[in-house]
Design an enzyme around this catalytic site. Sequence first.
Site, PDB file in Angstrom:
ATOM      1  N   CYS A  57       0.817  -1.226   0.000  1.00 38.25           N
ATOM      2  CA  CYS A  57       0.000   0.000   0.000  1.00 38.25           C
ATOM      3  C   CYS A  57       0.845   1.268   0.000  1.00 38.25           C
ATOM      4  O   CYS A  57       0.340   2.357  -0.285  1.00 38.25           O
ATOM      5  CB  CYS A  57      -0.944   0.012   1.192  1.00 38.25           C
TER       6      CYS A  57
ATOM      7  N   ASN B 117     -10.136  -0.144  -0.241  1.00 39.09           N
ATOM      8  CA  ASN B 117      -8.676  -0.049  -0.205  1.00 39.09           C
ATOM      9  C   ASN B 117      -8.124  -0.569  -1.538  1.00 39.09           C
ATOM     10  O   ASN B 117      -8.174  -1.764  -1.806  1.00 39.09           O
ATOM     11  CB  ASN B 117      -8.157  -0.878   0.978  1.00 39.09           C
TER      12      ASN B 117
ATOM     13  N   HIS C  62      -3.209   7.189   2.875  1.00 38.23           N
ATOM     14  CA  HIS C  62      -3.634   5.924   2.267  1.00 38.23           C
ATOM     15  C   HIS C  62      -5.058   5.616   2.733  1.00 38.23           C
ATOM     16  O   HIS C  62      -5.385   5.759   3.909  1.00 38.23           O
ATOM     17  CB  HIS C  62      -2.670   4.819   2.704  1.00 38.23           C
TER      18      HIS C  62
HETATM   19  O1  UT7 Z   1      -3.805  -1.055   3.584  1.00 37.12           O
HETATM   20  C1  UT7 Z   1      -2.929  -1.228   4.687  1.00 37.12           C
HETATM   21  C2  UT7 Z   1      -3.262  -2.417   5.413  1.00 37.12           C
HETATM   22  N1  UT7 Z   1      -4.622  -2.593   5.856  1.00 37.12           N
HETATM   23  C3  UT7 Z   1      -5.181  -1.856   6.814  1.00 37.12           C
HETATM   24  O2  UT7 Z   1      -4.690  -0.844   7.206  1.00 37.12           O
HETATM   25  C4  UT7 Z   1      -6.431  -2.400   7.456  1.00 37.12           C
HETATM   26  C5  UT7 Z   1      -6.237  -2.452   8.961  1.00 37.12           C
HETATM   27  N2  UT7 Z   1      -7.323  -3.063   9.709  1.00 37.12           N
HETATM   28  C6  UT7 Z   1      -8.606  -2.647   9.696  1.00 37.12           C
HETATM   29  O3  UT7 Z   1      -8.989  -1.770   8.956  1.00 37.12           O
HETATM   30  C7  UT7 Z   1      -9.557  -3.287  10.684  1.00 37.12           C
HETATM   31  O4  UT7 Z   1      -8.835  -4.013  11.643  1.00 37.12           O
HETATM   32  C8  UT7 Z   1     -10.613  -4.216  10.016  1.00 37.12           C
HETATM   33  C9  UT7 Z   1     -11.630  -3.384   9.239  1.00 37.12           C
HETATM   34  C10 UT7 Z   1      -9.936  -5.219   9.113  1.00 37.12           C
HETATM   35  C11 UT7 Z   1     -11.399  -4.969  11.087  1.00 37.12           C
HETATM   36  O5  UT7 Z   1     -11.974  -4.069  12.015  1.00 37.12           O
HETATM   37  P1  UT7 Z   1     -11.801  -4.322  13.579  1.00 37.12           P
HETATM   38  O6  UT7 Z   1     -12.552  -3.262  14.264  1.00 37.12           O
HETATM   39  O7  UT7 Z   1     -10.339  -4.440  13.860  1.00 37.12           O
HETATM   40  O8  UT7 Z   1     -12.565  -5.680  13.771  1.00 37.12           O
HETATM   41  P2  UT7 Z   1     -12.007  -7.073  14.316  1.00 37.12           P
HETATM   42  O9  UT7 Z   1     -11.050  -7.665  13.336  1.00 37.12           O
HETATM   43  O10 UT7 Z   1     -11.560  -6.877  15.709  1.00 37.12           O
HETATM   44  O11 UT7 Z   1     -13.317  -7.928  14.306  1.00 37.12           O
HETATM   45  C12 UT7 Z   1     -14.439  -7.599  15.124  1.00 37.12           C
HETATM   46  C13 UT7 Z   1     -15.502  -8.646  14.881  1.00 37.12           C
HETATM   47  C14 UT7 Z   1     -14.969 -10.079  14.928  1.00 37.12           C
HETATM   48  O12 UT7 Z   1     -15.944 -10.884  15.563  1.00 37.12           O
HETATM   49  P3  UT7 Z   1     -15.766 -11.294  17.132  1.00 37.12           P
HETATM   50  O13 UT7 Z   1     -14.445 -12.033  17.179  1.00 37.12           O
HETATM   51  O14 UT7 Z   1     -15.745  -9.987  17.861  1.00 37.12           O
HETATM   52  O15 UT7 Z   1     -16.965 -12.130  17.360  1.00 37.12           O
HETATM   53  C15 UT7 Z   1     -14.906 -10.467  13.471  1.00 37.12           C
HETATM   54  O16 UT7 Z   1     -15.052 -11.854  13.249  1.00 37.12           O
HETATM   55  O17 UT7 Z   1     -16.082  -8.477  13.583  1.00 37.12           O
HETATM   56  C16 UT7 Z   1     -16.062  -9.723  12.879  1.00 37.12           C
HETATM   57  N3  UT7 Z   1     -15.933  -9.452  11.459  1.00 37.12           N
HETATM   58  C17 UT7 Z   1     -16.987  -9.172  10.663  1.00 37.12           C
HETATM   59  N4  UT7 Z   1     -18.297  -9.118  10.910  1.00 37.12           N
HETATM   60  C18 UT7 Z   1     -19.097  -8.795   9.878  1.00 37.12           C
HETATM   61  C19 UT7 Z   1     -14.795  -9.371  10.734  1.00 37.12           C
HETATM   62  N5  UT7 Z   1     -15.088  -9.071   9.455  1.00 37.12           N
HETATM   63  C20 UT7 Z   1     -16.448  -8.940   9.389  1.00 37.12           C
HETATM   64  C21 UT7 Z   1     -17.341  -8.624   8.352  1.00 37.12           C
HETATM   65  N6  UT7 Z   1     -18.662  -8.564   8.634  1.00 37.12           N
HETATM   66  N7  UT7 Z   1     -16.934  -8.364   7.098  1.00 37.12           N
END
Ligand code: UT7
Length: 327
Positions: free
Chosen positions: A113, A284, A254
């Site tokens: 990225c 992204n 980004h």
């Molecule tokens: O481009 C450079 C690299 N990339 C980035 O910079 C992205 C960095 N990360 C992020 O943007 C965020 O961490 C994400 C958007 C990927 C995830 O958001 P988060 O607030 O960190 O959520 P999480 O991974 O902690 O997940 C929270 C919950 C989980 O369920 P439990 O374990 O709390 O029951 C996930 O399984 O949300 C669940 N989950 C979803 N639910 C519905 C994960 N993906 C989804 C989804 N729909 N698509």
Amino acid sequence: MKGIKIIGTGKYAPENIVTNDDLAKKVETSHDWIVTRTGIEQRHIAADNQATSDLCVPAAQNALSDAGITADDLDLIIVATLSPDKPFPNTATILQRKIGAMKAACFSIEAACTGFVYAMEVASSMVRCGNYKYALVIGAEKLSSQVNWSDRNTCVLFGDGAGAAVIESVDEKDNTLLNSILASDGTHEELLHTAIGGSATPATADNLEDPGRYLQMQGREVFKLAVTNMANSVKKALEEVNLSVDDIDWLIPHQANVRIISAVGDKVGIASEKVFVNVQKYGNTSAATIPIALDELARSGELKRGQILVFVAFGGGFTWGATVLKY
Ligand code: UT7
């Protein structure tokens, strides 16, 4: 030593738009979850017969016509991508043939990225040395070809597109590149990577169904490191040239997640009106997010010549960096 100036920008996003509701029909997710956690409302997805170089072509042509030069004038083409057309030859040479830029030296850069920020620094350094008059710098991705469409943790986040900038060699006194800092930390390789398909673990018939064939990310860990390193990069890049955050007219971060963008803005202490955001429309697009945003901002008429513009990015590797321009 010569200076550099961005004299044209362009972008392309494939016609096919996939909404969050469309994705909710394929994986267990919802529009509300995706918007609340990421800010993304839709993404553009390339057709099967469009390769990354095909996304580059209209972006390049827009940038060339904006710059008032032709493909034949180009001395250098650099494409930043993690989704090249083929392992080799590099995507920039394939683009060269498609636009007819036969005088140009062409190569690609892979810094995930942060690719466009890296490519800008490389192109600027080459142009400033005086051997290249016109350089085309592109960030382009067909991430839909890298994503596991059954993994809701990743497939909702990414999109396809290309953004381009034409750089011209100018006199040192007219130089617009005030500073550029690049950094990397290779100790977190596995937090964001595609494990299979390279020389370490080639794709074979045996690993056809392995999720490692696709992009995988530990989102929460990446999030924290992205915020810290992007914010610190902006501060450092400004400090090194005796500028403060109040001097910034526009910050183009980004575009991965609106929550990352706001957290970076808060840490840097910049007013939200000065932070460009379009992640809601494209998701992204990795190396393409900053040049797509740059083109949108430039064409909106809000970005004026002489304003202080800062790019900042973070991505797989990890790689990160910031660019300070007097646009
Ligand atoms: O481009 C450079 C690299 N990339 C980035 O910079 C992205 C960095 N990360 C992020 O943007 C965020 O961490 C994400 C958007 C990927 C995830 O958001 P988060 O607030 O960190 O959520 P999480 O991974 O902690 O997940 C929270 C919950 C989980 O369920 P439990 O374990 O709390 O029951 C996930 O399984 O949300 C669940 N989950 C979803 N639910 C519905 C994960 N993906 C989804 C989804 N729909 N698509």
